[in-house]
Design a protein around this motif. Sequence first.
Motif, PDB file in Angstrom:
ATOM      1  N   ARG A  57      -7.036   8.904   1.922  1.00 17.55           N
ATOM      2  CA  ARG A  57      -5.534   8.312   2.908  1.00 17.55           C
ATOM      3  C   ARG A  57      -5.607   8.244   4.566  1.00 17.55           C
ATOM      4  O   ARG A  57      -6.168   8.254   5.101  1.00 17.55           O
ATOM      5  N   ASP A  58      -4.912   6.523   4.335  1.00 16.64           N
ATOM      6  CA  ASP A  58      -4.092   6.641   5.817  1.00 16.64           C
ATOM      7  C   ASP A  58      -2.819   7.651   5.936  1.00 16.64           C
ATOM      8  O   ASP A  58      -2.266   7.041   6.088  1.00 16.64           O
ATOM      9  N   ARG A  59      -3.507   9.062   7.102  1.00 12.66           N
ATOM     10  CA  ARG A  59      -2.185   9.863   7.397  1.00 12.66           C
ATOM     11  C   ARG A  59      -1.878  10.189   8.254  1.00 12.66           C
ATOM     12  O   ARG A  59      -3.448   9.871   9.343  1.00 12.66           O
ATOM     13  N   ASP A  60      -1.012  10.304   8.965  1.00 13.41           N
ATOM     14  CA  ASP A  60      -0.747  10.027  10.359  1.00 13.41           C
ATOM     15  C   ASP A  60      -1.148  11.620  10.794  1.00 13.41           C
ATOM     16  O   ASP A  60      -1.639  12.734   9.576  1.00 13.41           O
TER      17      ASP A  60
ATOM     18  N   ARG B 258       6.043   5.776   3.710  1.00 12.09           N
ATOM     19  CA  ARG B 258       6.796   6.979   4.090  1.00 12.09           C
ATOM     20  C   ARG B 258       8.053   5.799   5.874  1.00 12.09           C
ATOM     21  O   ARG B 258       8.372   6.254   6.368  1.00 12.09           O
TER      22      ARG B 258
ATOM     23  N   HIS C 217       0.739  -1.103   0.249  1.00  6.52           N
ATOM     24  CA  HIS C 217       0.035  -0.237  -0.014  1.00  6.52           C
ATOM     25  C   HIS C 217       0.399   1.409   0.055  1.00  6.52           C
ATOM     26  O   HIS C 217       2.311   1.371   0.424  1.00  6.52           O
ATOM     27  N   ARG C 218       0.639   2.313  -0.662  1.00  6.07           N
ATOM     28  CA  ARG C 218       0.556   3.216  -1.275  1.00  6.07           C
ATOM     29  C   ARG C 218       1.443   4.079   0.579  1.00  6.07           C
ATOM     30  O   ARG C 218       2.745   4.699   0.540  1.00  6.07           O
ATOM     31  N   ASP C 219       0.710   3.882   1.354  1.00  3.97           N
ATOM     32  CA  ASP C 219       0.798   4.887   2.992  1.00  3.97           C
ATOM     33  C   ASP C 219       2.345   3.868   3.557  1.00  3.97           C
ATOM     34  O   ASP C 219       2.544   4.054   4.142  1.00  3.97           O
ATOM     35  N   GLU C 220       2.744   3.122   3.088  1.00  2.00           N
ATOM     36  CA  GLU C 220       3.450   1.710   4.040  1.00  2.00           C
ATOM     37  C   GLU C 220       5.420   2.560   3.458  1.00  2.00           C
ATOM     38  O   GLU C 220       5.575   2.381   3.724  1.00  2.00           O
TER      39      GLU C 220
ATOM     40  N   ARG D 184      -7.118  17.609   5.497  1.00  2.00           N
ATOM     41  CA  ARG D 184      -7.277  16.271   5.759  1.00  2.00           C
ATOM     42  C   ARG D 184      -7.984  15.317   6.545  1.00  2.00           C
ATOM     43  O   ARG D 184      -8.473  14.301   6.151  1.00  2.00           O
TER      44      ARG D 184
END
Length: 196
Positions: free
Chosen positions: A134-137, A56, A51-54, A128
């Motif tokens: 999106r799975d954002r911090d 970072r 997954h893209r959010d992995e 946000r």
Amino acid sequence: MPFVVMITGIPGVGKSTITRLALQKVNIKFRLVNFGDLMFEEAVESGLVHHRDEMRKLDPMIQKELQLKAARKIVGIARKEPVLLDTHATIRTPMGYLLGFPREVIETIRPNFVVIIEATPSEILGRRLRDLKRDRDVETEEQIERHQDLNRAAAISYAMHSDALIKVIENHEDKGLEEAVNELVGVLNLAVREYD
């Protein structure tokens, strides 16, 4: 000669929306390339993420290797047609902020322009919170402000290593999206004239 306009901004600033709309109005066709997508394709092919959010959360050295591979692909594209590079100047990771373009990577791409999209921390936080895709911090307004400050500093470093010009475009709720789009269109049209 490769021609690249780099457009940056932290997550939630509206960079991708402004970019998409500006490309519909610009006088010449740019190839839109998302730096993170190229890195993600490389990481998936290597079995590093699903997954893209992995991305970072990968080891910084692995991220740097992925960045360099993506940079080489961009130069190949930019030799054939002007590139508008949608990217992040810095990436917030669990261990700290990672430069989106370490020296070897920025010297490979050598963008002609670096455009920074900015907004107030409260505007970014609100965007946000509304973006459920999106799975954002979660970040505070102070952390968002620090991230934008780091982006400006990174852009100066990138310009030093590539002789690029820097342009800041404000994307405020009260200013209107259309004004920010028109400002980017102006930069892209100017960039093309400089290229010719």
